[in-house]
Scaffold this motif. Sequence first.
Motif, PDB file in Angstrom:
ATOM      1  N   GLU A  30     -21.366  17.624  18.473  1.00  0.00           N
ATOM      2  CA  GLU A  30     -20.229  18.037  17.652  1.00  0.00           C
ATOM      3  C   GLU A  30     -20.467  17.716  16.179  1.00  0.00           C
ATOM      4  O   GLU A  30     -20.147  18.521  15.295  1.00  0.00           O
ATOM      5  CB  GLU A  30     -18.950  17.366  18.145  1.00  0.00           C
ATOM      6  CG  GLU A  30     -18.381  17.940  19.416  1.00  0.00           C
ATOM      7  CD  GLU A  30     -17.906  19.376  19.252  1.00  0.00           C
ATOM      8  OE1 GLU A  30     -17.253  19.680  18.238  1.00  0.00           O
ATOM      9  OE2 GLU A  30     -18.200  20.195  20.136  1.00  0.00           O
ATOM     10  N   GLU A  84     -14.841  11.396  23.188  1.00  0.00           N
ATOM     11  CA  GLU A  84     -16.147  10.795  23.467  1.00  0.00           C
ATOM     12  C   GLU A  84     -16.297   9.433  22.797  1.00  0.00           C
ATOM     13  O   GLU A  84     -16.957   8.542  23.336  1.00  0.00           O
ATOM     14  CB  GLU A  84     -17.268  11.741  23.051  1.00  0.00           C
ATOM     15  CG  GLU A  84     -17.277  13.072  23.798  1.00  0.00           C
ATOM     16  CD  GLU A  84     -17.257  12.928  25.306  1.00  0.00           C
ATOM     17  OE1 GLU A  84     -17.638  11.861  25.841  1.00  0.00           O
ATOM     18  OE2 GLU A  84     -16.849  13.890  25.978  1.00  0.00           O
ATOM     19  N   SER A 114     -14.774  19.908  16.925  1.00  0.00           N
ATOM     20  CA  SER A 114     -13.522  19.668  17.634  1.00  0.00           C
ATOM     21  C   SER A 114     -13.140  18.200  17.495  1.00  0.00           C
ATOM     22  O   SER A 114     -13.765  17.336  18.129  1.00  0.00           O
ATOM     23  CB  SER A 114     -13.681  20.023  19.117  1.00  0.00           C
ATOM     24  OG  SER A 114     -12.554  19.557  19.844  1.00  0.00           O
ATOM     25  N   VAL A 123     -12.457  16.563  20.916  1.00  0.00           N
ATOM     26  CA  VAL A 123     -13.648  16.238  21.703  1.00  0.00           C
ATOM     27  C   VAL A 123     -14.306  14.983  21.158  1.00  0.00           C
ATOM     28  O   VAL A 123     -14.704  14.086  21.911  1.00  0.00           O
ATOM     29  CB  VAL A 123     -14.629  17.426  21.714  1.00  0.00           C
ATOM     30  CG1 VAL A 123     -15.982  17.000  22.264  1.00  0.00           C
ATOM     31  CG2 VAL A 123     -14.056  18.577  22.532  1.00  0.00           C
TER      32      VAL A 123
END
Length: 203
Positions: free
Chosen positions: A112, A128, A121, A124
């Motif tokens: 990402e 994580e 994102s 996201v």
Amino acid sequence: MRLFYSSGSPYARMVRVALRETNLLPRVTEVEATLRDPASAILPVNPVGRVPTLLLPDGTALTETVLILDFLDTLGAAHRLLPAEGAARWRAMAALGRAIGMMDGVAVWNRELRRPEHERSPGVIAQEITRTNRVADVLEAEAGRLGDTPDAPGIALLCLLGYAERRHRTWPWRDGRPGLAAWYDAMAARPSFAATLPPLSGL
């Protein structure tokens, strides 16, 4: 046998470290492959194009890290990577799965961050970050029980933290985790780890 790898891949590094720790490296030719390249040397062997890929003499291509590590134990090395059977095997597999799962989360986070900012994102990334720190905190609590034997779970965790040191430096994993950091520093001095050092990334 031929091992296709990328020098920046922590998944491939796990296998490369294991080959050195088990003294199986003389039986394997390492082939560095480019990724996301239509001319990559790996594609005729593994059309998925993922590393690590271990090509066996009969043409079978093993393409998952855990599968390859398990296969190496069938080659008769003196040092096993995983227990052969029983409860000890399942405990080791669970620890290995946790390290691989944590690496998967870091890989998503890293991917990402490599996108243009307007394509990232935030949800996201936040997920994580939370997952990675949650697992790392558990590992810190267990740091006193982490062994100094380079078995499959230990190699996987070592390569995960090594990836964070050189390829995902945005994650300050050492902060508040002195036990985990001390374990890593001791294990990272092993020749197998130094011989497979990945290039530094800008992240």
